[in-house]
Design a protein around this motif. Structure first.
Motif, PDB file in Angstrom:
ATOM      1  N   GLY A   1      11.390   2.790   3.610  1.00  0.00           N
ATOM      2  CA  GLY A   1      10.836   1.472   3.829  1.00  0.00           C
ATOM      3  C   GLY A   1      10.123   1.422   5.170  1.00  0.00           C
ATOM      4  O   GLY A   1      10.112   2.397   5.930  1.00  0.00           O
ATOM      5  N   GLN A   2       9.562   0.260   5.468  1.00  0.00           N
ATOM      6  CA  GLN A   2       8.777   0.106   6.695  1.00  0.00           C
ATOM      7  C   GLN A   2       9.657  -0.228   7.900  1.00  0.00           C
ATOM      8  O   GLN A   2       9.201  -0.173   9.040  1.00  0.00           O
ATOM      9  CB  GLN A   2       7.729  -1.002   6.506  1.00  0.00           C
ATOM     10  CG  GLN A   2       8.228  -2.427   6.687  1.00  0.00           C
ATOM     11  CD  GLN A   2       9.121  -2.914   5.560  1.00  0.00           C
ATOM     12  OE1 GLN A   2       9.252  -2.262   4.519  1.00  0.00           O
ATOM     13  NE2 GLN A   2       9.723  -4.081   5.744  1.00  0.00           N
TER      14      GLN A   2
ATOM     15  N   GLN B   1       7.914   1.468  -3.913  1.00  0.00           N
ATOM     16  CA  GLN B   1       7.885   0.771  -2.625  1.00  0.00           C
ATOM     17  C   GLN B   1       9.279   0.261  -2.291  1.00  0.00           C
ATOM     18  O   GLN B   1       9.995  -0.241  -3.160  1.00  0.00           O
ATOM     19  CB  GLN B   1       6.927  -0.420  -2.657  1.00  0.00           C
ATOM     20  CG  GLN B   1       5.470  -0.059  -2.900  1.00  0.00           C
ATOM     21  CD  GLN B   1       5.170   0.194  -4.370  1.00  0.00           C
ATOM     22  OE1 GLN B   1       5.680  -0.494  -5.246  1.00  0.00           O
ATOM     23  NE2 GLN B   1       4.342   1.199  -4.643  1.00  0.00           N
TER      24      GLN B   1
ATOM     25  N   VAL C   1      11.129  -2.360   0.370  1.00  0.00           N
ATOM     26  CA  VAL C   1      10.868  -3.452   1.297  1.00  0.00           C
ATOM     27  C   VAL C   1      12.178  -3.960   1.863  1.00  0.00           C
ATOM     28  O   VAL C   1      13.036  -4.465   1.121  1.00  0.00           O
ATOM     29  CB  VAL C   1      10.104  -4.601   0.611  1.00  0.00           C
ATOM     30  CG1 VAL C   1       9.882  -5.746   1.592  1.00  0.00           C
ATOM     31  CG2 VAL C   1       8.781  -4.103   0.053  1.00  0.00           C
TER      32      VAL C   1
ATOM     33  N   GLN D   1       4.109   4.936  -8.176  1.00  0.00           N
ATOM     34  CA  GLN D   1       4.660   4.983  -6.837  1.00  0.00           C
ATOM     35  C   GLN D   1       5.806   3.990  -6.704  1.00  0.00           C
ATOM     36  O   GLN D   1       5.991   3.110  -7.538  1.00  0.00           O
ATOM     37  CB  GLN D   1       3.584   4.659  -5.788  1.00  0.00           C
ATOM     38  CG  GLN D   1       2.644   5.809  -5.543  1.00  0.00           C
ATOM     39  CD  GLN D   1       3.317   6.989  -4.866  1.00  0.00           C
ATOM     40  OE1 GLN D   1       4.425   6.865  -4.353  1.00  0.00           O
ATOM     41  NE2 GLN D   1       2.673   8.127  -4.885  1.00  0.00           N
TER      42      GLN D   1
ATOM     43  N   TYR E   1      11.908   8.266  -0.471  1.00  0.00           N
ATOM     44  CA  TYR E   1      11.049   7.174  -0.036  1.00  0.00           C
ATOM     45  C   TYR E   1      11.685   6.461   1.143  1.00  0.00           C
ATOM     46  O   TYR E   1      12.918   6.374   1.245  1.00  0.00           O
ATOM     47  CB  TYR E   1      10.824   6.169  -1.173  1.00  0.00           C
ATOM     48  CG  TYR E   1      10.008   6.713  -2.312  1.00  0.00           C
ATOM     49  CD1 TYR E   1      10.632   7.335  -3.384  1.00  0.00           C
ATOM     50  CD2 TYR E   1       8.621   6.593  -2.327  1.00  0.00           C
ATOM     51  CE1 TYR E   1       9.897   7.842  -4.445  1.00  0.00           C
ATOM     52  CE2 TYR E   1       7.873   7.092  -3.386  1.00  0.00           C
ATOM     53  CZ  TYR E   1       8.521   7.721  -4.437  1.00  0.00           C
ATOM     54  OH  TYR E   1       7.781   8.221  -5.473  1.00  0.00           O
TER      55      TYR E   1
END
Length: 121
Positions: free
Chosen positions: A112-113, A3, A5, A1, A110
């Motif tokens: 990010g938050q 990620q 950030v 996966q 993808y």
């Protein structure tokens, strides 16, 4: 996966500057487009800027000339330098990347938050 950030958001007065960063980690073989989106309260997410592997860039008309997108391939990091910020540019800023994890995988998207940017009068 994979990620993503983000960092670098915060509170700034109108006319000020901020630099956002988005670091990708995990299983990364290649990254295609890297982009920043903004979402204001009650609004749809909109594209702010994007950059291709060729370093070709694209900007929303409202930010062209004030914002700069750049990347560091060695760090798998994309940046957004924002100058002359306006109150209407307040919102959550999201990093978006198309990443493949192996040579035979297609690129997947993808997110990010998000990092909050607040521009005061």
């Amino acid at each position: 996966q994979v990620q993503l950030v983000e960092s670098g958001g915060g509170l700034v007065q109108a006319g000020g500057s901020l630099r956002l960063s988005c670091a990708a980690s995990g299983r990364i073989f290649s990254i295609n487009v890297m982009a920043w989106y903004r979402q204001g309260a009650g609004e749809q997410r909109e594209l702010v800027a994007s950059i291709l592997p060729s370093l070709s860039t694209n900007y929303a008309d409202s930010v062209r000339g004030r914002f700069t997108i750049s990347k560091d391939n060695a760090k798998n990091t994309v940046y957004l330098t924002m100058n002359s910020l306006k109150p209407e540019e307040t919102g959550a800023y999201y990093c978006n990347e198309a990443v493949s994890s192996t040579w035979f995988d297609s690129h997947r998207e993808y997110w990010g938050q998000g990092t909050q940017v607040t521009v005061t009068e």
